[in-house]
Design an enzyme around this catalytic site. Structure first.
Site, PDB file in Angstrom:
ATOM      1  N   ARG A  55       0.855  -1.178   0.000  1.00  0.00           N
ATOM      2  CA  ARG A  55       0.000   0.000   0.000  1.00  0.00           C
ATOM      3  C   ARG A  55       0.902   1.243   0.000  1.00  0.00           C
ATOM      4  O   ARG A  55       2.103   1.161   0.149  1.00  0.00           O
ATOM      5  CB  ARG A  55      -0.942  -0.003   1.199  1.00  0.00           C
ATOM      6  N   GLY A  56       0.246   2.383  -0.222  1.00  0.00           N
ATOM      7  CA  GLY A  56       0.989   3.614  -0.441  1.00  0.00           C
ATOM      8  C   GLY A  56       1.111   3.805  -1.938  1.00  0.00           C
ATOM      9  O   GLY A  56       1.544   2.888  -2.653  1.00  0.00           O
ATOM     10  N   ALA A  57       0.713   4.984  -2.415  1.00  0.00           N
ATOM     11  CA  ALA A  57       0.637   5.195  -3.863  1.00  0.00           C
ATOM     12  C   ALA A  57       1.925   4.845  -4.601  1.00  0.00           C
ATOM     13  O   ALA A  57       1.893   4.105  -5.597  1.00  0.00           O
ATOM     14  CB  ALA A  57       0.216   6.637  -4.158  1.00  0.00           C
ATOM     15  N   ARG A  98      -7.438  -0.900  -7.299  1.00  0.00           N
ATOM     16  CA  ARG A  98      -7.737   0.264  -6.456  1.00  0.00           C
ATOM     17  C   ARG A  98      -7.907   1.486  -7.353  1.00  0.00           C
ATOM     18  O   ARG A  98      -7.027   1.781  -8.158  1.00  0.00           O
ATOM     19  CB  ARG A  98      -6.654   0.509  -5.406  1.00  0.00           C
ATOM     20  N   GLN A 208      -2.925   2.718   9.907  1.00  0.00           N
ATOM     21  CA  GLN A 208      -1.617   2.779   9.249  1.00  0.00           C
ATOM     22  C   GLN A 208      -0.619   3.629  10.035  1.00  0.00           C
ATOM     23  O   GLN A 208       0.578   3.382  10.010  1.00  0.00           O
ATOM     24  CB  GLN A 208      -1.751   3.336   7.828  1.00  0.00           C
ATOM     25  N   ASP A 249      -2.595  10.485  -2.682  1.00  0.00           N
ATOM     26  CA  ASP A 249      -2.789   9.475  -3.707  1.00  0.00           C
ATOM     27  C   ASP A 249      -3.153  10.073  -5.063  1.00  0.00           C
ATOM     28  O   ASP A 249      -3.023   9.413  -6.086  1.00  0.00           O
ATOM     29  CB  ASP A 249      -3.864   8.493  -3.273  1.00  0.00           C
ATOM     30  N   ASN A 259      -6.204  12.078  -0.064  1.00  0.00           N
ATOM     31  CA  ASN A 259      -5.303  11.305   0.795  1.00  0.00           C
ATOM     32  C   ASN A 259      -6.158  10.503   1.781  1.00  0.00           C
ATOM     33  O   ASN A 259      -7.384  10.593   1.783  1.00  0.00           O
ATOM     34  CB  ASN A 259      -4.329  12.233   1.530  1.00  0.00           C
ATOM     35  N   LYS A 260      -5.501   9.721   2.589  1.00  0.00           N
ATOM     36  CA  LYS A 260      -6.198   8.843   3.529  1.00  0.00           C
ATOM     37  C   LYS A 260      -7.260   9.610   4.307  1.00  0.00           C
ATOM     38  O   LYS A 260      -7.052  10.744   4.719  1.00  0.00           O
ATOM     39  CB  LYS A 260      -5.193   8.214   4.490  1.00  0.00           C
TER      40      LYS A 260
END
Length: 364
Positions: A55-57, A98, A208, A249, A259-260
């Site tokens: 995970r993480g762009a 995603r 996270q 992202d 973003n998150k």
């Protein structure tokens, strides 16, 4: 395979040609267990991205590039058009894992472009196309390290030794190949004796910040304090935070950023207390074709992540409705700067982001 070494000693995403696999750290098991897993099939790669094992762009983009190369390398034909038809099927399948992180589609489109150029325009053999895809995937991975280091250098210019920094979610080394995006200034500052005091939001519902950011920063010897998501106003009101660094992202052309979930809340609170918010964004996350944040597709995830995950027992009544967007959009007016590998974009973002992308095109 279990390992006892420091989490930062391992690559987040790597290509293992001997195993014919993409090797990742299974981030769903952190911090309790460090386990490297090998992804061989398209299904395994799709699941790893969707289930947040990787995970993480930026890391998703690298994993997609390495993954599409491995899948392409197994296509058995000498006819390019036949090869490309199967390649496209794999590309579209991985791209569906995603929707919000632009790096996923960016990396796959980049791999697609080199395949088309080599096979259809330059009429190279399928074997040669596969070699070119191999080199491009590794180039994408190498570029990620350099891009994050440059973001760190530009970000470090925005703070001073001893500052308090708040971050949300994980835009650290675990979200990239090395350094991270939002944590890159922190790691470079750590190397240079800046002695930052970092506050890491836990980042509900997937934690996270608690499981990943606090884990990797603590492992690196950074002075990090874990706080619940609803404590940001408390630490800012005390003057403990001089800057907010977060990743993202997708960046829209007007500077709105996805973003998150919870990032927009942090940004609104920071505005109230006069704390600048900096978005750390590789240019690969800038989507000039998306006009504003309202045009960004926000991924909706399963209710169980809110009601059950991480709990020994269910923590919500059966049958209750749950709204679980993975991301929110931070309005560009709440953002003090967008830190890229080509410098810091400032308002008006419609102009500064365009200039940065033009600079990238000239150097590219």
């Amino acid at each position: 395979m279990e390992n006892q070494k420091n989490i930062l000693d391992y690559d987040t995403v790597a290509l293992d040609e001997a195993q014919d696999a993409v090797i990742i750290i299974d981030q769903t098991l952190l911090p309790g267990k460090i386990e490297l897993i090998a992804l061989h099939t398209a299904q395994e790669m799709w699941d790893a991205i969707y289930l947040l094992k990787v995970r993480g762009a930026p890391a998703i983009g690298v994993a997609a590039a390495l993954g599409i190369y491995l899948l392409a390398n197994r296509i058995e034909t000498e006819d390019f058009e036949e090869f490309y038809q199967k390649f496209t099927e794999y590309k579209e399948y991985l791209d569906s894992s995603r929707p919000t992180a632009v790096n996923l589609s960016w990396a796959l489109k980049r791999m697609d472009a080199v395949a088309v150029k080599a096979g259809r325009e330059e009429h190279k053999t399928v074997a040669k196309v596969k070699e070119i895809l191999h080199d491009e995937a590794l180039q994408i991975r190498a570029e990620d390290v350099e891009v994050c280091r440059k973001i760190g250098e530009f970000g470090l210019e925005l703070v001073k030794p001893g500052d308090g920094i708040l971050t949300h979610c994980n835009a650290g080394q675990l979200a990239t190949v090395k350094y991270g995006t939002a944590t890159a200034p922190i790691y470079l500052g750590q190397e240079r004796g800046y002695n930052f005091h970092v506050f890491a939001d836990e980042t509900r519902p997937l934690l996270q910040g608690a499981r990943l950011t606090a884990f990797e920063l603590h492992s690196a010897g950074v002075d990090v304090t874990l706080i619940c998501d609803n404590m940001s106003a408390s630490v800012m009101s005390k003057g403990w935070v001089q800057a907010v660094f977060v990743g993202c992202d997708r960046v829209a052309a007007n500077g709105d950023t996805a973003n998150k979930i919870g990032t927009s809340v942090v940004s609104a609170v920071a505005k109230q207390y006069g704390v600048p918010v900096y978005i750390c964004a590789p240019t690969s996350t800038i989507d000039m074709a998306t006009a504003t944040g309202a045009d960004i597709c926000i991924e909706q995830r399963k209710a169980e992540e809110v009601t059950e995950m991480w709990y020994k027992e269910r923590m919500a009544p059966e049958g209750v409705k749950v709204y679980n967007p993975a991301f929110d959009v931070t309005d560009h007016e709440l953002i003090a700067g967008i830190v890229t590998e080509y410098g810091v974009a400032r308002a008006p973002y419609t102009e500064s982001l365009k200039e940065i992308m033009e600079r990238k095109a000239q150097r590219g």
